[in-house]
Scaffold this motif. Structure first.
Motif, short mmCIF file in Angstrom:
data_model
loop_
_atom_site.label_atom_id
_atom_site.label_comp_id
_atom_site.label_asym_id
_atom_site.label_seq_id
_atom_site.Cartn_x
_atom_site.Cartn_y
_atom_site.Cartn_z
N ASN A 110 0.83 -1.20 0.00
CA ASN A 110 0.00 0.00 0.00
C ASN A 110 0.87 1.25 0.00
N THR A 111 0.34 2.25 -0.72
CA THR A 111 0.91 3.58 -0.73
C THR A 111 -0.22 4.54 -0.38
N VAL A 112 0.02 5.82 -0.57
CA VAL A 112 -1.06 6.78 -0.26
C VAL A 112 -2.23 6.64 -1.21
N SER A 113 -2.01 6.03 -2.37
CA SER A 113 -3.07 5.96 -3.37
C SER A 113 -3.35 4.55 -3.89
N VAL A 114 -2.57 3.57 -3.48
CA VAL A 114 -2.71 2.23 -4.03
C VAL A 114 -2.79 1.20 -2.91
N LEU A 115 -3.67 0.22 -3.11
CA LEU A 115 -3.73 -0.94 -2.23
C LEU A 115 -3.81 -2.17 -3.11
N ALA A 116 -2.86 -3.07 -2.97
CA ALA A 116 -2.84 -4.27 -3.80
C ALA A 116 -2.56 -5.50 -2.96
N TRP A 117 -3.19 -6.60 -3.37
CA TRP A 117 -3.01 -7.90 -2.71
C TRP A 117 -2.51 -8.92 -3.72
N GLY A 118 -1.72 -9.85 -3.25
CA GLY A 118 -1.35 -10.99 -4.07
C GLY A 118 -2.44 -12.04 -4.04
N GLN A 119 -2.20 -13.11 -4.79
CA GLN A 119 -3.22 -14.15 -4.91
C GLN A 119 -3.19 -15.13 -3.75
N GLY A 120 -2.13 -15.09 -2.96
CA GLY A 120 -2.01 -15.96 -1.80
C GLY A 120 -1.19 -17.21 -2.09
N THR A 121 -0.50 -17.67 -1.07
CA THR A 121 0.25 -18.92 -1.16
C THR A 121 -0.01 -19.73 0.10
N LEU A 122 -0.27 -21.01 -0.08
CA LEU A 122 -0.67 -21.86 1.04
C LEU A 122 0.55 -22.39 1.78
N VAL A 123 0.51 -22.23 3.09
CA VAL A 123 1.52 -22.81 3.97
C VAL A 123 0.81 -23.82 4.88
N THR A 124 1.28 -25.06 4.84
CA THR A 124 0.70 -26.10 5.67
C THR A 124 1.79 -26.69 6.56
N VAL A 125 1.56 -26.66 7.86
CA VAL A 125 2.53 -27.18 8.82
C VAL A 125 1.92 -28.41 9.49
N SER A 126 2.54 -29.54 9.28
CA SER A 126 2.03 -30.79 9.86
C SER A 126 2.66 -31.05 11.23
N SER A 127 1.87 -31.68 12.07
CA SER A 127 2.36 -31.95 13.45
C SER A 127 3.07 -33.28 13.53
#
Length: 115
Positions: A98-115
């Motif tokens: 984000n800047t004073v005039s822009v807000l952008a998001w990525g598409q996301g990346t999945l993180v899975t942590v197994s026990s």
């Protein structure tokens, strides 16, 4: 228009590490804040860490001491080094700019942590 491309998610065992990257492209002001948010199933999106173009990183209490955020301004890139991962870190991780005039998001990346 600003585009964010994330990479580095995956499956890891508890105690392991992953490194997420986010590259921003387009018309980007040099004065901006970049960061990572995450959203687990059934939960709201929450801040993980953020950093301005000239400041120090800011972390959620839940990741302090385990995650490290850095940026390469010349590359418009931020990196999230995640160590000592826990099952509760499992989520889709989103990059945000984000800047004073822009807000952008990525598409996301999945993180899975197994026990």
């Amino acid at each position: 228009q600003v585009q964010l491309v994330e990479s580095g998610g995956g499956l890891v065992q508890a105690g392991g590490s992953l490194r997420l990257s986010c590259v921003a492209s387009g018309r980007i002001s040099s004065l901006n804040t970049m960061g990572w948010y995450r959203q687990a199933p059934g939960k709201e999106r929450e801040l993980v860490a953020s950093i301005s173009s000239s400041g120090a990183p800011n972390y959620a209490d839940s990741v302090k001491g385990r995650f490290s955020l850095s940026r390469a301004n010349a590359k418009n890139t931020v990196y999230l080094q995640m160590n000592s991962l826990k099952p509760e870190d499992t989520a889709v991780y989103y990059c945000k700019l984000n800047t004073v005039s822009v807000l952008a998001w990525g598409q996301g990346t999945l993180v899975t942590v197994s026990s």
